[in-house]
Every structure is written in C-alpha cells, then in structure tokens.
Design a protein around this motif. Structure first.
Motif, PDB file in Angstrom:
ATOM      1  N   VAL A  86       6.602 -12.391   6.342  1.00  0.00           N
ATOM      2  CA  VAL A  86       6.173 -10.998   6.241  1.00  0.00           C
ATOM      3  C   VAL A  86       7.271 -10.135   5.632  1.00  0.00           C
ATOM      4  CG1 VAL A  86       5.515  -8.981   7.594  1.00  0.00           C
ATOM      5  CG2 VAL A  86       4.505 -11.205   8.106  1.00  0.00           C
TER       6      VAL A  86
ATOM      7  N   GLU B 283       6.909  -8.264   1.997  1.00  0.00           N
ATOM      8  CA  GLU B 283       7.059  -6.814   1.932  1.00  0.00           C
ATOM      9  C   GLU B 283       8.154  -6.434   0.934  1.00  0.00           C
ATOM     10  OE1 GLU B 283       8.049  -3.050   4.936  1.00  0.00           O
ATOM     11  OE2 GLU B 283       7.867  -5.107   5.707  1.00  0.00           O
ATOM     12  N   ARG B 284       9.217  -7.200   0.881  1.00  0.00           N
ATOM     13  CA  ARG B 284      10.292  -6.938  -0.084  1.00  0.00           C
ATOM     14  C   ARG B 284       9.780  -7.083  -1.522  1.00  0.00           C
ATOM     15  NH1 ARG B 284      15.188 -10.904   0.612  1.00  0.00           N
ATOM     16  NH2 ARG B 284      15.037  -9.994   2.717  1.00  0.00           N
TER      17      ARG B 284
ATOM     18  N   ASP C 146       6.721  -6.520  -2.415  1.00  0.00           N
ATOM     19  CA  ASP C 146       5.576  -5.625  -2.568  1.00  0.00           C
ATOM     20  C   ASP C 146       4.317  -6.428  -2.911  1.00  0.00           C
ATOM     21  OD1 ASP C 146       4.216  -3.241  -2.526  1.00  0.00           O
ATOM     22  OD2 ASP C 146       4.718  -2.691  -4.587  1.00  0.00           O
TER      23      ASP C 146
ATOM     24  N   ALA D  16       1.588  -6.827  -1.064  1.00  0.00           N
ATOM     25  CA  ALA D  16       0.332  -6.193  -0.660  1.00  0.00           C
ATOM     26  C   ALA D  16      -0.112  -5.125  -1.636  1.00  0.00           C
ATOM     27  CB  ALA D  16       0.477  -5.591   0.738  1.00  0.00           C
TER      28      ALA D  16
ATOM     29  N   VAL E  47      -2.652  -4.513   2.994  1.00  0.00           N
ATOM     30  CA  VAL E  47      -2.122  -5.032   4.254  1.00  0.00           C
ATOM     31  C   VAL E  47      -2.181  -6.546   4.206  1.00  0.00           C
ATOM     32  CG1 VAL E  47      -2.395  -5.109   6.759  1.00  0.00           C
ATOM     33  CG2 VAL E  47      -2.887  -2.993   5.529  1.00  0.00           C
TER      34      VAL E  47
ATOM     35  N   SER F 233       1.336  -4.689  10.950  1.00  0.00           N
ATOM     36  CA  SER F 233       2.673  -4.142  11.156  1.00  0.00           C
ATOM     37  C   SER F 233       3.761  -5.159  10.934  1.00  0.00           C
ATOM     38  CB  SER F 233       2.812  -3.577  12.564  1.00  0.00           C
ATOM     39  OG  SER F 233       2.583  -4.598  13.521  1.00  0.00           O
ATOM     40  N   GLY F 234       3.376  -6.411  10.714  1.00  0.00           N
ATOM     41  CA  GLY F 234       4.390  -7.432  10.462  1.00  0.00           C
ATOM     42  C   GLY F 234       4.704  -8.268  11.677  1.00  0.00           C
TER      43      GLY F 234
END
Length: 342
Positions: free
Chosen positions: A280, A284-285, A287, A289, A294, A334-335
């Motif tokens: 996750v 997220e790093r 990007d 999503a 989400v 939320s990870g």
C-alpha cells in the motif's frame, strides 16, 4: 693709560680687540698702529695693508657701530639633540621605540614603554557542551541520554538473544524476544553460510483500484525491487529501507508459508500483514490509484532467476526464471490491511 683698561672709554671690537681711534685705522695719531701691541697678521678678516707695511682695518660701511638690540645680541637656545627629519606620527603608529626616543630626548611625553609594565590577563576557560547549560537543562539532557542508552542496550540485548544459541533466557522469554525482533529486526547468517544466496529475486505488485466514477480497474505490475535498485545504485549512503525492507519481508513470507501459500503458525499471518502494508505504501508513492481512486486489493508475484556460475566452476544451473504469484489480498482504503484473501 693701558689700552685694555675698561675705564679708558676706548671701543672694543669682536674678540676684545681695540678699534682704531680714527677712520684711518692707525693705533695712534701718527697711523703707525704700534700702540696696540698686536702682532702683524693678527688683524681680523677684511684688513688690508697700508703702503708702509702696517695692517689697517677698513672702516665700517654704515658708520660707527651703535649699540645692538637685545633681539640681535640674544644667543639662540641650545639644541638638545639632532632634529628628527621624519614626520611626527601617532603613538599607535610610532610604537614603543618612538615613545622611548621622545622620552629620552625630553621633547615628548612619556609613553607606555616608560610606564610601569602591565600584568597580562590570564584567559578564562568558559564551559562548553552540557556544562554550559543551566542546571535544569543539564538534568534534562542527562535524563534523555540515560533513556537513549537504556533503549539501545535493551535492543542490542534482545537481538543478541535472538541470534544466540538456545539458552535458559531464550527458553523462558523467547516469545518476548520474537515479538520485538520480528519482522523489522530479523537476523540471519545466509551471507556467511557455505552456500549463500545465488539467485536474483524480483518482487512485483499490482492493485485493483476503485476509481472516482465507481469503476474497478487493475494496474500494471510495479517492479518494487527495481525501484530499490535504482535508489541504491550510485548512492554512497543508501537507506536501510531501500536495501533490506522489501527483501527481508519477502524472505519472511517465504519462510513462514508452504508451497501452496498457506501460512504456517502465527508468524505467517504477521508476514502477510507486513507485505500488505509495504504494498500500500509503495503504490501510494507511485500514485497508482490516481485522482479520487482507492486501492481495494493487492497482489504480489516474484520472479526468481539463478545467478550464472563462474566459468571455472563447472556447475550447471537453469537460466529459466521461476514465477510465483500470490493470491489477491484485500486492503482498506486508508491503507490498513484486512485479514483474509479474496
């Protein structure tokens, strides 16, 4: 009457000689000059001889000399020393030698060179480091250092018990040691084993993303191992996370799961949660999503390739890569990882 008698009223010239009585210059009325008793040739500068052989002084150009004024007769003041042709300088420029010369000649005021010597001031050693702080801050610094030292000693002791052979402490407190060490601080001796790792393992991950308009899309594979390799290459001080986080997490998962990817014991579940969290954070790093998206699920796979042995070894290994693909794991938006797999 004696010619040198001061009471005769006779005028005296420079050097005590008696001036002639008349303008003709003779010592007597007949012009013979013998009454003065001065030897021939003793006349002052400018005297001329007469036709008869006597020496006659010329009369003064402007008539008989009168009395001199006090300013003319006053003698100049005595010179106390040779004049200094150099310009007068400041005391700061002239230095001790100039001040001494002026004081010795009596023409200038006494300087520091002639005054009493000043005792040198000893330097004061000011406190540095913790000693320079106020007592309250010194106590706070000592407490902080004590806490840090205790934490470091406790960590080193637990890691030592983890890698040490089985003993009484590990038998009684093995659960506490494992809880502290796993998974971030796990240690092993594979680097120094007789047969160290001879494989290149590439760990990749992809995700199912719920977009802003409600659709579900699957991303491509992100090569996490290649990203760490690019961050390490050319970096003289790479971080511990870039070097060991993903590698140790994957080794931890493989060691706690069977060939069917089923967890063996409680540590297997812990290794799955650890990999979910890493996936996750990395997605997220990158990007993955997108705007408003989400991450719903993640999936890992590994690609293992044997390292080619040296030419002199004679060992033969397969050059075909081995791919291991794990099932999808559900994660929250939320990870935080959720237990179970889809």
């Amino acid at each position: 009457m004696d010619a040198y008698d001061t009471g005769s009223g006779a005028r005296q010239g420079p050097g005590g000689r008696e001036h002639p009585a008349g303008p003709g210059g003779g010592g007597t009325g007949d012009g013979t000059g013998g009454a003065s008793g001065a030897p021939e040739g003793a006349a002052g500068p400018g005297a001329v001889r007469g036709g008869s052989g006597e020496t006659v002084e010329p009369p003064p150009a402007s008539g008989p000399a009168g009395p001199r004024s006090p300013s003319e007769t006053a003698e100049p003041p005595p010179v106390t020393g040779p004049a200094d042709p150099r310009p007068v300088r400041d005391a700061a420029e002239s230095g001790p030698s100039a001040g001494t010369a002026e004081s010795a000649s009596g023409t200038g005021p006494a300087t520091a060179a002639t005054a009493e010597p000043v005792e040198p001031v000893e330097p004061v050693d000011l406190p540095t480091g913790v000693a320079a702080l106020s007592p309250r801050y010194q106590v706070g610094a000592l407490v902080a250092l004590a806490v840090v030292a205790a934490a470091v000693c406790a960590h080193l002791g637990l890691v030592f018990l983890h890698v040490a052979p089985s003993n009484t402490l590990t038998k009684q407190h093995g659960a506490a040691v494992d809880e502290w060490v796993f998974p971030e601080f796990e240690q092993n001796w594979k680097l120094f084993a007789p047969n160290p790792l001879q494989q290149n393992i590439s760990v990749q991950v992809r995700a199912e993303v719920s977009t802003a308009d409600g659709e579900i899309r699957t991303t491509g594979w992100y090569d996490l191992s290649a990203e760490d390799g690019r961050a390490i290459d050319g970096n003289p001080v790479p971080s511990h996370t870039q070097q060991n986080e993903l590698r140790r997490a994957w080794d931890f998962f493989v060691a706690t799961h069977d060939s069917d990817d089923r967890a063996v014991g409680l540590r297997g579940t812990l290794s799955e949660s650890y990999l979910r969290r890493i996936a996750v954070l990395r997605l997220e790093r990158n990007d993955a999503a997108g705007p408003g998206g989400v991450v719903e699920r993640v999936q890992y796979r590994s690609r293992t390739t044997n390292v080619e042995p040296p030419s002199w070894s004679g060992e033969k290994v397969s050059d075909r890569p081995t791919v291991r693909e794990l099932p999808w794991w559900t994660v929250s938006g939320s990870g935080d990882p959720r237990e179970g797999a889809a």
